[in-house]
Design a protein around this motif. Structure first.
Motif, PDB file in Angstrom:
ATOM      1  N   LEU A   1     -10.366  11.068   0.947  1.00 14.21           N
ATOM      2  CA  LEU A   1      -9.281  10.874  -0.009  1.00 14.21           C
ATOM      3  C   LEU A   1      -8.837   9.413  -0.048  1.00 14.21           C
ATOM      4  O   LEU A   1      -8.563   8.862  -1.121  1.00 14.21           O
ATOM      5  CB  LEU A   1      -8.098  11.773   0.347  1.00 14.21           C
ATOM      6  CG  LEU A   1      -8.339  13.284   0.251  1.00 14.21           C
ATOM      7  CD1 LEU A   1      -7.105  14.053   0.716  1.00 14.21           C
ATOM      8  CD2 LEU A   1      -8.701  13.679  -1.175  1.00 14.21           C
ATOM      9  N   ALA A   2      -8.751   8.792   1.132  1.00 13.12           N
ATOM     10  CA  ALA A   2      -8.350   7.379   1.189  1.00 13.12           C
ATOM     11  C   ALA A   2      -9.367   6.500   0.470  1.00 13.12           C
ATOM     12  O   ALA A   2      -9.000   5.556  -0.251  1.00 13.12           O
ATOM     13  CB  ALA A   2      -8.190   6.943   2.643  1.00 13.12           C
TER      14      ALA A   2
ATOM     15  N   ALA B   1      -3.265  -3.119   0.558  1.00 12.29           N
ATOM     16  CA  ALA B   1      -3.309  -1.676   0.339  1.00 12.29           C
ATOM     17  C   ALA B   1      -4.568  -1.075   0.945  1.00 12.29           C
ATOM     18  O   ALA B   1      -4.530   0.022   1.538  1.00 12.29           O
ATOM     19  CB  ALA B   1      -3.249  -1.373  -1.156  1.00 12.29           C
ATOM     20  N   LEU B   2      -5.699  -1.786   0.837  1.00 10.47           N
ATOM     21  CA  LEU B   2      -6.937  -1.273   1.428  1.00 10.47           C
ATOM     22  C   LEU B   2      -6.843  -1.212   2.944  1.00 10.47           C
ATOM     23  O   LEU B   2      -7.361  -0.274   3.576  1.00 10.47           O
ATOM     24  CB  LEU B   2      -8.116  -2.153   1.008  1.00 10.47           C
ATOM     25  CG  LEU B   2      -8.528  -2.076  -0.463  1.00 10.47           C
ATOM     26  CD1 LEU B   2      -9.727  -2.979  -0.721  1.00 10.47           C
ATOM     27  CD2 LEU B   2      -8.850  -0.639  -0.866  1.00 10.47           C
ATOM     28  N   LEU B   3      -6.186  -2.203   3.538  1.00 11.15           N
ATOM     29  CA  LEU B   3      -5.996  -2.165   4.991  1.00 11.15           C
ATOM     30  C   LEU B   3      -5.139  -0.966   5.394  1.00 11.15           C
ATOM     31  O   LEU B   3      -5.420  -0.304   6.406  1.00 11.15           O
ATOM     32  CB  LEU B   3      -5.350  -3.471   5.463  1.00 11.15           C
ATOM     33  CG  LEU B   3      -6.231  -4.719   5.413  1.00 11.15           C
ATOM     34  CD1 LEU B   3      -5.424  -5.960   5.790  1.00 11.15           C
ATOM     35  CD2 LEU B   3      -7.426  -4.570   6.353  1.00 11.15           C
ATOM     36  N   ALA B   4      -4.095  -0.691   4.600  1.00 10.08           N
ATOM     37  CA  ALA B   4      -3.250   0.466   4.892  1.00 10.08           C
ATOM     38  C   ALA B   4      -4.041   1.759   4.780  1.00 10.08           C
ATOM     39  O   ALA B   4      -3.928   2.661   5.624  1.00 10.08           O
ATOM     40  CB  ALA B   4      -2.055   0.488   3.944  1.00 10.08           C
ATOM     41  N   LEU B   5      -4.866   1.881   3.727  1.00 12.69           N
ATOM     42  CA  LEU B   5      -5.691   3.082   3.552  1.00 12.69           C
ATOM     43  C   LEU B   5      -6.722   3.209   4.665  1.00 12.69           C
ATOM     44  O   LEU B   5      -7.009   4.317   5.126  1.00 12.69           O
ATOM     45  CB  LEU B   5      -6.386   3.040   2.192  1.00 12.69           C
ATOM     46  CG  LEU B   5      -5.479   3.233   0.966  1.00 12.69           C
ATOM     47  CD1 LEU B   5      -6.256   2.987  -0.312  1.00 12.69           C
ATOM     48  CD2 LEU B   5      -4.877   4.630   0.966  1.00 12.69           C
ATOM     49  N   ALA B   6      -7.276   2.072   5.099  1.00 12.33           N
ATOM     50  CA  ALA B   6      -8.238   2.113   6.202  1.00 12.33           C
ATOM     51  C   ALA B   6      -7.567   2.598   7.486  1.00 12.33           C
ATOM     52  O   ALA B   6      -8.153   3.367   8.262  1.00 12.33           O
ATOM     53  CB  ALA B   6      -8.853   0.725   6.413  1.00 12.33           C
TER      54      ALA B   6
ATOM     55  N   PRO C   1      -2.311  22.778   3.712  1.00 11.60           N
ATOM     56  CA  PRO C   1      -2.474  21.798   2.629  1.00 11.60           C
ATOM     57  C   PRO C   1      -3.713  22.089   1.804  1.00 11.60           C
ATOM     58  O   PRO C   1      -4.607  22.848   2.216  1.00 11.60           O
ATOM     59  CB  PRO C   1      -2.594  20.463   3.389  1.00 11.60           C
ATOM     60  CG  PRO C   1      -3.124  20.844   4.730  1.00 11.60           C
ATOM     61  CD  PRO C   1      -2.558  22.193   5.047  1.00 11.60           C
ATOM     62  N   GLU C   2      -3.765  21.466   0.645  1.00 11.49           N
ATOM     63  CA  GLU C   2      -4.905  21.637  -0.249  1.00 11.49           C
ATOM     64  C   GLU C   2      -6.145  21.005   0.372  1.00 11.49           C
ATOM     65  O   GLU C   2      -6.076  19.892   0.915  1.00 11.49           O
ATOM     66  CB  GLU C   2      -4.592  20.975  -1.588  1.00 11.49           C
ATOM     67  CG  GLU C   2      -5.656  21.148  -2.638  1.00 11.49           C
ATOM     68  CD  GLU C   2      -5.276  20.486  -3.950  1.00 11.49           C
ATOM     69  OE1 GLU C   2      -5.510  21.086  -5.004  1.00 11.49           O
ATOM     70  OE2 GLU C   2      -4.728  19.362  -3.892  1.00 11.49           O
ATOM     71  N   PRO C   3      -7.305  21.670   0.318  1.00 14.74           N
ATOM     72  CA  PRO C   3      -8.534  21.057   0.839  1.00 14.74           C
ATOM     73  C   PRO C   3      -8.835  19.750   0.105  1.00 14.74           C
ATOM     74  O   PRO C   3      -8.624  19.654  -1.110  1.00 14.74           O
ATOM     75  CB  PRO C   3      -9.607  22.120   0.555  1.00 14.74           C
ATOM     76  CG  PRO C   3      -8.859  23.407   0.411  1.00 14.74           C
ATOM     77  CD  PRO C   3      -7.525  23.036  -0.177  1.00 14.74           C
ATOM     78  N   PRO C   4      -9.331  18.735   0.808  1.00 17.71           N
ATOM     79  CA  PRO C   4      -9.630  17.454   0.151  1.00 17.71           C
ATOM     80  C   PRO C   4     -10.561  17.593  -1.043  1.00 17.71           C
ATOM     81  O   PRO C   4     -10.384  16.912  -2.058  1.00 17.71           O
ATOM     82  CB  PRO C   4     -10.263  16.623   1.277  1.00 17.71           C
ATOM     83  CG  PRO C   4      -9.678  17.196   2.539  1.00 17.71           C
ATOM     84  CD  PRO C   4      -9.524  18.658   2.278  1.00 17.71           C
ATOM     85  N   ALA C   5     -11.550  18.484  -0.940  1.00 15.79           N
ATOM     86  CA  ALA C   5     -12.488  18.648  -2.052  1.00 15.79           C
ATOM     87  C   ALA C   5     -11.777  19.142  -3.307  1.00 15.79           C
ATOM     88  O   ALA C   5     -12.107  18.728  -4.426  1.00 15.79           O
ATOM     89  CB  ALA C   5     -13.603  19.622  -1.660  1.00 15.79           C
TER      90      ALA C   5
END
Length: 475
Positions: free
Chosen positions: A208-209, A191-196, A435-439
């Motif tokens: 966000l990731a 999952a971390l590889l996918a998020l990376a 889209p919604e701002p990441p913050a």
């Protein structure tokens, strides 16, 4: 090598000798990799399809021939909800909500074509996504692998021997926990590889990731702490296994299923039929622009005539039919917006009531946090509907304005003269979802992140207590 690391290495060696545990771990890693790939492939294909359809319907609208503007009002238009990159990690409520809005005059439609309605009923039992694997399956495997980590030493009698040789209980428990944490980190790796990959491909999503990766790391760390705590307290491995399975069943399966039912029962939403009846009743009370004797539109006509200083609608410099259309759309849109706000307010209250269950069931907190960051929660869905409605209102009012300004009262009554050039449709169809701002997404996730941190602290304290109790029991 420190004593803690030696204990962890020995525990990992024992785990490797357990063929069932290793087979389960390998299967989970393969499942995680498959989930990440299939979810990413589905998200990429769905996003490409929606972009293609959005461009297609925009072209079809602009390609319409010379028409009366009000015919274009009823011709309508489609908008499609775009997917975020992180939606591949956690689909959230997206499969249960629609992704296509039909925009037309005098109506505010709901989104259609949710994946659950278009697919097998098996989809209701959970999609194969990295989020599902980590939320449900990874803790279960940790339970089977680590339930006997400390209890085994007590049950076999080796605990007294180890402590007699100078090994402190804290070192023993820390070593066992380190081994469990290593297994949890291995489970998290796909999952971390996918998020990376998502972060590298879309740098704007990197924050966000990272937050999503930390949330799931905290989740598996909680289970490593919990498994080590129960194993330290239990006198036998099978006792620890039964207790941990009960905890997993209640917190991961039962409560997350029960909580929405409780929220829906205590804050019931009106049915679609009830809403439609109420809307029709209120629409009838607004007035009928087609009725020359309607009180509201009689007064509206008087104000329009007074504003332009004429006594008949035939003498107005604009087409009165278009002006009436704009007023009617304004009134009906206000009514639709009111009902939509009331519905979303009630749904948000249900979500907030659901969040109370995150204290006994932290997986609810994790899911809420995960969906918020991935942009697949109720707030993100509402954002799409509201932007779609704003686009619909602007489109319909632009067409009504064309009727008011490009057609006269006299020509509007003649079918041959009541058409305007198709060039006027150009530029009306473009829909850009913001889209919604990441913050802002991270800010909304903060309360549920706090719940996970509280659970981490509580489980850490519980493990410390179990370790001290282990020292006392050996005296």
């Amino acid at each position: 090598m420190s004593i803690v690391r030696r204990v962890a290495a020995e525990e990992l060696r024992l785990m490797r000798r357990d063929r069932v545990a290793m087979l389960g771990l390998v299967l989970l890693l393969v499942l995680s990799a498959i989930a990440a790939f299939t979810a990413w492939e589905y998200q990429r294909g769905a996003q490409a399809e929606r972009q293609h359809r959005q461009a297609q319907v925009a072209h079809e609208l602009e390609a319409q021939p010379d028409r009366h503007p009000h015919r274009m009002v009823h011709y309508g238009h489609f908008v499609f909800r775009p997917l975020t990159a992180l939606a591949a990690f956690d689909t959230g409520i997206d499969p249960f909500t629609g992704h296509t809005l039909f925009l037309e005059g005098h109506r505010q439609n709901s989104a259609n074509f949710g994946d659950v309605r278009q697919s097998s009923l098996l989809l209701r039992f959970g999609q194969l996504t990295p989020a599902f694997v980590l939320q449900v399956l990874a803790p279960l495997l940790l339970v089977f692998i680590g339930h006997a980590a400390v209890a085994r030493e007590r049950e076999s009698g080796t605990l007294r021997v180890l402590l007699a040789q100078g090994l402190r209980p804290g070192q023993l428990v820390a070593g066992k926990l380190l081994a469990l944490s290593g297994v949890a980190a291995l489970m998290l790796a796909p999952a971390l590889l996918a998020l990376a990959g998502i972060a590298l491909g879309m740098p704007a999503q990197a924050g966000l990731a990272l937050a999503l990766g930390l949330a799931y790391a905290a989740w598996l760390a909680m289970w490593a702490l919990g498994v080590a705590t129960v194993s330290t307290l239990a006198s036998r491995g099978r006792d620890a296994l039964m207790a941990l399975l009960a905890l997993w069943t209640v917190s991961v399966v039962l409560l997350p299923r029960l909580a929405p039912e409780v929220a829906a029962a205590t804050l019931a939403l009106p049915t679609r039929l009830e809403i439609d009846i109420a809307v029709e009743r209120d629409l009838a009370a607004l007035g009928d622009s087609h009725n020359p004797d309607d009180p509201y539109f009689n007064e509206f006509r008087r104000k329009v005539l007074a504003r332009y200083g004429v006594s008949r609608v035939e003498d107005l410099p604009v087409n009165y039919k278009g002006i009436v259309g704009m007023e009617g759309e304004r009134l009906t849109s206000q009514l639709f917006d009111r009902y939509a706000r009331e519905s979303f307010t009630l749904q948000q209250a249900q979500v907030e009531r659901l969040e109370f269950f995150s204290l006994p069931s932290p997986v609810i907190a994790l899911r809420r946090l995960s969906m918020s960051i991935a942009g697949t929660d109720l707030s993100s869905y509402r954002r799409f509907l509201e932007q779609g409605e704003a686009h619909r209102y602007a489109l319909i009012q632009a067409l009504n304005r064309l009727q008011a300004e490009k057609l006269t009262w006299a020509s509007d009554r003649n079918s041959r003269e009541s058409r305007i050039s198709k060039e006027h449709w150009h530029g009306l169809a473009e829909f850009k979802f913001v889209p919604e701002p990441p913050a802002e997404a991270l800010r909304r996730a903060e309360p549920m992140a706090a719940v996970l941190l509280v659970w981490l602290g509580a489980l850490g304290a519980a493990l410390a207590f179990a370790t001290r109790r282990l020292q006392g029991a050996m005296r």
